[in-house]
Design a protein around this motif. Structure first.
Motif, PDB file in Angstrom:
ATOM      1  N   GLU A 107     -25.526   2.106 -19.281  1.00 23.64           N
ATOM      2  CA  GLU A 107     -25.300   0.372 -20.432  1.00 23.64           C
ATOM      3  C   GLU A 107     -25.756  -0.802 -19.511  1.00 23.64           C
ATOM      4  O   GLU A 107     -26.396  -1.406 -20.193  1.00 23.64           O
ATOM      5  CB  GLU A 107     -23.909   0.998 -20.552  1.00 23.64           C
ATOM      6  N   TYR A 108     -25.139  -0.878 -18.584  1.00 24.69           N
ATOM      7  CA  TYR A 108     -25.630  -2.219 -17.882  1.00 24.69           C
ATOM      8  C   TYR A 108     -26.650  -1.988 -17.303  1.00 24.69           C
ATOM      9  O   TYR A 108     -27.138  -3.686 -17.504  1.00 24.69           O
ATOM     10  CB  TYR A 108     -24.585  -2.080 -16.062  1.00 24.69           C
ATOM     11  N   LEU A 109     -27.561  -1.497 -16.533  1.00 22.17           N
ATOM     12  CA  LEU A 109     -28.984  -1.351 -16.095  1.00 22.17           C
ATOM     13  C   LEU A 109     -29.627  -2.518 -17.850  1.00 22.17           C
ATOM     14  O   LEU A 109     -31.041  -3.071 -17.518  1.00 22.17           O
ATOM     15  CB  LEU A 109     -29.660  -0.303 -15.620  1.00 22.17           C
ATOM     16  N   ARG A 110     -29.572  -1.852 -18.657  1.00 15.33           N
ATOM     17  CA  ARG A 110     -30.180  -1.625 -20.176  1.00 15.33           C
ATOM     18  C   ARG A 110     -29.940  -3.753 -20.653  1.00 15.33           C
ATOM     19  O   ARG A 110     -30.645  -4.247 -20.787  1.00 15.33           O
ATOM     20  CB  ARG A 110     -29.783  -0.947 -21.133  1.00 15.33           C
ATOM     21  N   ARG A 111     -28.827  -3.680 -20.227  1.00 15.42           N
ATOM     22  CA  ARG A 111     -27.997  -5.143 -20.378  1.00 15.42           C
ATOM     23  C   ARG A 111     -29.195  -6.112 -19.759  1.00 15.42           C
ATOM     24  O   ARG A 111     -29.085  -7.305 -19.562  1.00 15.42           O
ATOM     25  CB  ARG A 111     -26.156  -5.208 -20.704  1.00 15.42           C
ATOM     26  N   TRP A 112     -28.999  -5.980 -18.612  1.00 19.31           N
ATOM     27  CA  TRP A 112     -29.472  -6.393 -17.685  1.00 19.31           C
ATOM     28  C   TRP A 112     -30.963  -6.893 -17.723  1.00 19.31           C
ATOM     29  O   TRP A 112     -31.184  -8.301 -17.637  1.00 19.31           O
ATOM     30  CB  TRP A 112     -29.313  -5.544 -15.954  1.00 19.31           C
ATOM     31  N   LEU A 113     -31.896  -5.589 -18.048  1.00 18.08           N
ATOM     32  CA  LEU A 113     -32.798  -5.562 -18.318  1.00 18.08           C
ATOM     33  C   LEU A 113     -33.070  -6.520 -19.287  1.00 18.08           C
ATOM     34  O   LEU A 113     -34.375  -7.265 -19.397  1.00 18.08           O
ATOM     35  CB  LEU A 113     -33.248  -3.974 -18.472  1.00 18.08           C
ATOM     36  N   ASN A 114     -32.523  -6.893 -20.361  1.00 18.04           N
ATOM     37  CA  ASN A 114     -32.925  -7.417 -21.506  1.00 18.04           C
ATOM     38  C   ASN A 114     -32.598  -8.776 -21.418  1.00 18.04           C
ATOM     39  O   ASN A 114     -32.878  -9.731 -22.106  1.00 18.04           O
ATOM     40  CB  ASN A 114     -31.953  -6.923 -23.280  1.00 18.04           C
ATOM     41  N   ASN A 115     -32.130  -9.053 -20.325  1.00 15.10           N
ATOM     42  CA  ASN A 115     -31.877 -10.425 -19.720  1.00 15.10           C
ATOM     43  C   ASN A 115     -32.694 -11.049 -19.222  1.00 15.10           C
ATOM     44  O   ASN A 115     -32.309 -11.875 -19.003  1.00 15.10           O
ATOM     45  CB  ASN A 115     -30.527 -10.917 -19.896  1.00 15.10           C
ATOM     46  N   GLN A 116     -33.399 -10.246 -18.790  1.00 12.83           N
ATOM     47  CA  GLN A 116     -34.569 -10.635 -17.375  1.00 12.83           C
ATOM     48  C   GLN A 116     -35.653 -11.130 -18.457  1.00 12.83           C
ATOM     49  O   GLN A 116     -36.267 -10.507 -18.737  1.00 12.83           O
ATOM     50  CB  GLN A 116     -34.765  -9.304 -16.263  1.00 12.83           C
ATOM     51  N   HIS A 117     -36.022 -12.766 -18.563  1.00 12.18           N
ATOM     52  CA  HIS A 117     -36.366 -12.977 -19.362  1.00 12.18           C
ATOM     53  C   HIS A 117     -37.491 -13.833 -18.528  1.00 12.18           C
ATOM     54  O   HIS A 117     -38.997 -14.186 -19.073  1.00 12.18           O
ATOM     55  CB  HIS A 117     -36.006 -14.606 -20.405  1.00 12.18           C
ATOM     56  N   ASP A 118     -37.412 -13.593 -16.951  1.00 12.05           N
ATOM     57  CA  ASP A 118     -39.015 -14.480 -16.301  1.00 12.05           C
ATOM     58  C   ASP A 118     -39.351 -13.374 -15.460  1.00 12.05           C
ATOM     59  O   ASP A 118     -40.439 -14.100 -15.108  1.00 12.05           O
ATOM     60  CB  ASP A 118     -37.704 -15.384 -15.115  1.00 12.05           C
ATOM     61  N   LEU A 119     -39.169 -12.407 -16.483  1.00 12.21           N
ATOM     62  CA  LEU A 119     -39.940 -10.923 -15.406  1.00 12.21           C
ATOM     63  C   LEU A 119     -41.501 -10.449 -15.971  1.00 12.21           C
ATOM     64  O   LEU A 119     -41.426 -11.451 -17.200  1.00 12.21           O
ATOM     65  CB  LEU A 119     -40.023  -9.391 -15.829  1.00 12.21           C
ATOM     66  N   LYS A 120     -42.754 -11.100 -15.061  1.00 13.52           N
ATOM     67  CA  LYS A 120     -44.258 -10.711 -15.853  1.00 13.52           C
ATOM     68  C   LYS A 120     -43.724  -8.981 -16.233  1.00 13.52           C
ATOM     69  O   LYS A 120     -43.029  -8.984 -16.451  1.00 13.52           O
ATOM     70  CB  LYS A 120     -44.521 -10.224 -14.264  1.00 13.52           C
ATOM     71  N   ALA A 121     -45.051  -9.414 -17.529  1.00 13.06           N
ATOM     72  CA  ALA A 121     -45.319  -7.714 -18.125  1.00 13.06           C
ATOM     73  C   ALA A 121     -44.962  -6.813 -17.876  1.00 13.06           C
ATOM     74  O   ALA A 121     -45.141  -5.794 -17.918  1.00 13.06           O
ATOM     75  CB  ALA A 121     -46.376  -8.553 -19.134  1.00 13.06           C
ATOM     76  N   THR A 122     -45.809  -7.328 -16.323  1.00 11.67           N
ATOM     77  CA  THR A 122     -46.459  -5.881 -15.515  1.00 11.67           C
ATOM     78  C   THR A 122     -45.252  -5.819 -14.903  1.00 11.67           C
ATOM     79  O   THR A 122     -44.369  -4.179 -15.237  1.00 11.67           O
ATOM     80  CB  THR A 122     -47.223  -5.903 -14.686  1.00 11.67           C
ATOM     81  N   THR A 123     -43.592  -6.217 -14.240  1.00  8.93           N
ATOM     82  CA  THR A 123     -43.006  -6.293 -13.949  1.00  8.93           C
ATOM     83  C   THR A 123     -42.279  -5.495 -14.629  1.00  8.93           C
ATOM     84  O   THR A 123     -41.533  -4.237 -14.066  1.00  8.93           O
ATOM     85  CB  THR A 123     -42.297  -6.880 -12.856  1.00  8.93           C
ATOM     86  N   LYS A 124     -41.617  -6.007 -15.713  1.00 11.99           N
ATOM     87  CA  LYS A 124     -40.775  -5.508 -16.335  1.00 11.99           C
ATOM     88  C   LYS A 124     -40.996  -3.802 -17.414  1.00 11.99           C
ATOM     89  O   LYS A 124     -40.298  -3.614 -17.577  1.00 11.99           O
ATOM     90  CB  LYS A 124     -40.867  -6.447 -17.998  1.00 11.99           C
ATOM     91  N   ASN A 125     -42.411  -3.762 -17.751  1.00 12.16           N
ATOM     92  CA  ASN A 125     -42.718  -2.695 -17.661  1.00 12.16           C
ATOM     93  C   ASN A 125     -42.045  -1.641 -16.255  1.00 12.16           C
ATOM     94  O   ASN A 125     -41.663  -0.088 -17.172  1.00 12.16           O
ATOM     95  CB  ASN A 125     -44.721  -2.536 -18.036  1.00 12.16           C
ATOM     96  N   GLY A 126     -42.798  -1.460 -15.602  1.00 13.48           N
ATOM     97  CA  GLY A 126     -41.736  -1.065 -14.718  1.00 13.48           C
ATOM     98  C   GLY A 126     -41.122  -0.890 -14.055  1.00 13.48           C
ATOM     99  O   GLY A 126     -40.072   0.489 -14.307  1.00 13.48           O
ATOM    100  N   TYR A 127     -40.090  -1.696 -14.395  1.00 16.62           N
ATOM    101  CA  TYR A 127     -38.477  -1.266 -14.784  1.00 16.62           C
ATOM    102  C   TYR A 127     -38.591  -0.539 -15.716  1.00 16.62           C
ATOM    103  O   TYR A 127     -36.785   0.184 -15.957  1.00 16.62           O
ATOM    104  CB  TYR A 127     -38.258  -2.537 -14.511  1.00 16.62           C
TER     105      TYR A 127
END
Length: 528
Positions: A107-127
């Motif tokens: 639950e925390y990791l999902r919430r954390w990832l949703n709040n990472q607005h400055d990540l590059k598209a490729t990085t966020k897709n990897g996460y």
């Protein structure tokens, strides 16, 4: 410290029996029979050391609105263990950790990832992939406040076990591929009328190959494991700063050593070995200047010839060349500005800033300027022909486009590059390795390492030197030879030739000269 919390502990068990009230009187059911329930601390067997378990119950600072907060937990074998855990929970609470939170790691990791607005598209897709494939299955059910290094280590142990299964799947797929090729050859070479059994055997082999290829075969290598750990560490570091946990547990975990690939040149010996075995000496291989010249000469009449030239000599990334707009190409000043690139996320192209946000300028040589001027005229001619034929043309403003002006998909460049170099029987490299080759050409030409770093857009000069260590060794040997060649010598041989037996050595000559000098200084006895 834990001794101070012994009075916060108590013993309980799961035994059942007749219940009594605080005054010691039996509690009865409506029908007058004794009520049966858990005896807990009233169990007479609790005096035995091996009976029941220990609990703690403490009070911590009040929550919002002054609500009392009393953490409690059981299952400890000894009173000392319960008291020690009580002390730890109390100290964590005093440090600001929400010790009563039931939020899980997933639950925390999902919430954390949703709040990472400055990540590059490729990085966020990897996460997202890490969360789906690793974090949720292995850690998602654990409460965040109860996460410890051993849980993360168990996740990586599971990844290693999966790698062994995938390795076996690779071997099985190779055997299935060989069997399919053998049965196909048997069917193809059979004399008509062919035996139907040959066709059935071939079909069975194809079905087995299809099933083998469907099994997971791609291993999670050391580099990927390192990135998985760093992604988790980044999330847990944020949790630590917010006082949700006391430590960044991922930072304490070790992953397999990651060996960075070194760029190796396709020397004649390596090419010969590759032709025999089919194996590349390194994941990063670069062509020699002669091989690069062979490729460029063979694609002069390819429509994308200017693309291959600027990657081979200027070192643009595939996505940077794909996104390059004419507005950022100043042919009068002889410079191109790298300000964006096109990346693929699940094969879908997306505009993004260059890797490491390294916006940079690259100077152009006269030949490349002339080539880009010619290409701009060619593109304009194609535009006129397309408008005349269809009345439509897509104005993307890109330097490299399809005949109708539409953007290329970056993968098309890689696929076409592979087809082209195979036509002239060159050893295999990736399109990205053609970019690496541009760096080796520059280093051979004597360009400073810092200039190569800036041209390629590496985040630091260390990244550049780490990749090209092997190539640099060859360049340094050439530099050593050039340094020696600067000094004129009358002798061509480096190692002195043996002297003839009757030729005196230098030491003997020095001794003879010294003896002669001493004789000259002796007074003449007759003269005296």
């Amino acid at each position: 410290m834990s001794k101070a919390f012994k009075d916060k502990t108590y013993q309980r068990c799961a035994c059942k029996g007749p219940l009594v009230d605080k005054a010691g009187k039996p509690i009865l059911n409506e029908d007058g029979t004794p009520k049966i329930g858990y005896l807990e601390k009233r169990c007479p067997k609790l005096k035995r050391r091996d009976h029941g378990s220990w609990y703690y119950s403490i009070e911590i600072p009040a929550g919002p609105g002054g609500k009392r907060r009393r953490p409690k937990k059981g299952g400890f074998k000894t009173q000392e263990q319960a008291a020690a855990e009580a002390a730890k929970v109390y100290n964590d609470a005093q440090a600001g950790v929400d010790v009563l939170s039931d939020e899980t790691v997933g639950e925390y990791l999902r919430r954390w990832l949703n709040n990472q607005h400055d990540l590059k598209a490729t990085t966020k897709n990897g996460y997202e992939d890490y969360l789906r494939l690793y974090f949720t299955p292995h850690l998602g059910h654990i409460k965040l406040r109860e996460l410890r290094p051993r849980h993360i280590e168990e996740m990586f142990a599971a990844i290693q076990a999966e790698n062994k299964v995938k390795e076996k799947n690779q071997e099985a797929a190779q055997l299935a591929r060989e069997a399919e090729e053998k049965t196909r050859a048997a069917w193809r070479d059979a004399i008509a009328p062919r035996d139907p059994q040959l066709r059935k055997t071939w079909n069975d082999a194809k079905a087995e190959l299809k099933a083998a290829l469907a099994r997971p075969r791609r291993e999670t290598g050391p580099a990927t494991q390192h990135r998985i750990k760093m992604a988790l560490s980044s999330a847990l570091e944020d949790a630590r700063k917010r006082r949700m946990i006391t430590d960044n547990w991922a930072a304490m975990v070790q992953t397999p050593r990651m060996r960075k690939a070194k760029a190796l040149e396709w020397t004649p010996a390596r090419v010969e070995a590759w032709r025999k075995t089919g194996k590349k000496p390194s994941p990063v291989m670069v062509w020699t200047p002669e091989q690069t010249g062979t490729f460029l000469d063979s694609v002069v009449y390819d429509r994308l010839y200017p693309l291959w030239v600027i990657i081979a000599f200027l070192g643009l990334r595939r996505g940077e060349a794909c996104a390059l707009p004419w507005a950022e190409v100043d042919l009068d000043a002889g410079v191109i500005h790298i300000t964006e690139e096109i990346v693929t996320v699940a094969y879908e192209p997306h505009e993004d800033t260059p890797k490491s946000d390294n916006i940079r300028d690259i100077a152009l040589d006269e030949d490349t300027i002339a080539l880009l001027r010619w290409w701009r005229d060619q593109q304009q001619a194609e535009k006129n022909e397309w408008l005349e034929a269809t009345g439509e043309w897509t104005d993307t403003g890109r330097v490299f486009t399809l005949e109708d002006g539409a953007e290329y998909h970056p993968q098309y460049f890689s696929d076409r590059f592979e087809r082209l170099y195979k036509k002239v029987d060159l050893p295999p490299i990736r399109l990205h390795d053609l970019r690496h080759g541009s760096a080796t050409l520059a280093l051979r030409a004597g360009v400073a390492m810092v200039a190569v770093q800036r041209r390629l857009g590496h985040s630091s000069i260390r990244v550049t030197s780490d990749i090209y260590t092997t190539v640099l060794a060859e360049v340094e040997r050439e530099a050593a030879e050039a340094t020696v060649a600067v000094v004129p010598r009358s002798r061509k041989r480096v190692i002195p030739e043996p002297k003839a037996d009757d030729e005196p050595s230098q030491d003997q000559e020095e001794r003879d000269g010294k003896d002669a000098g001493e004789d000259q200084n002796v007074p003449d006895q007759d003269a005296a």
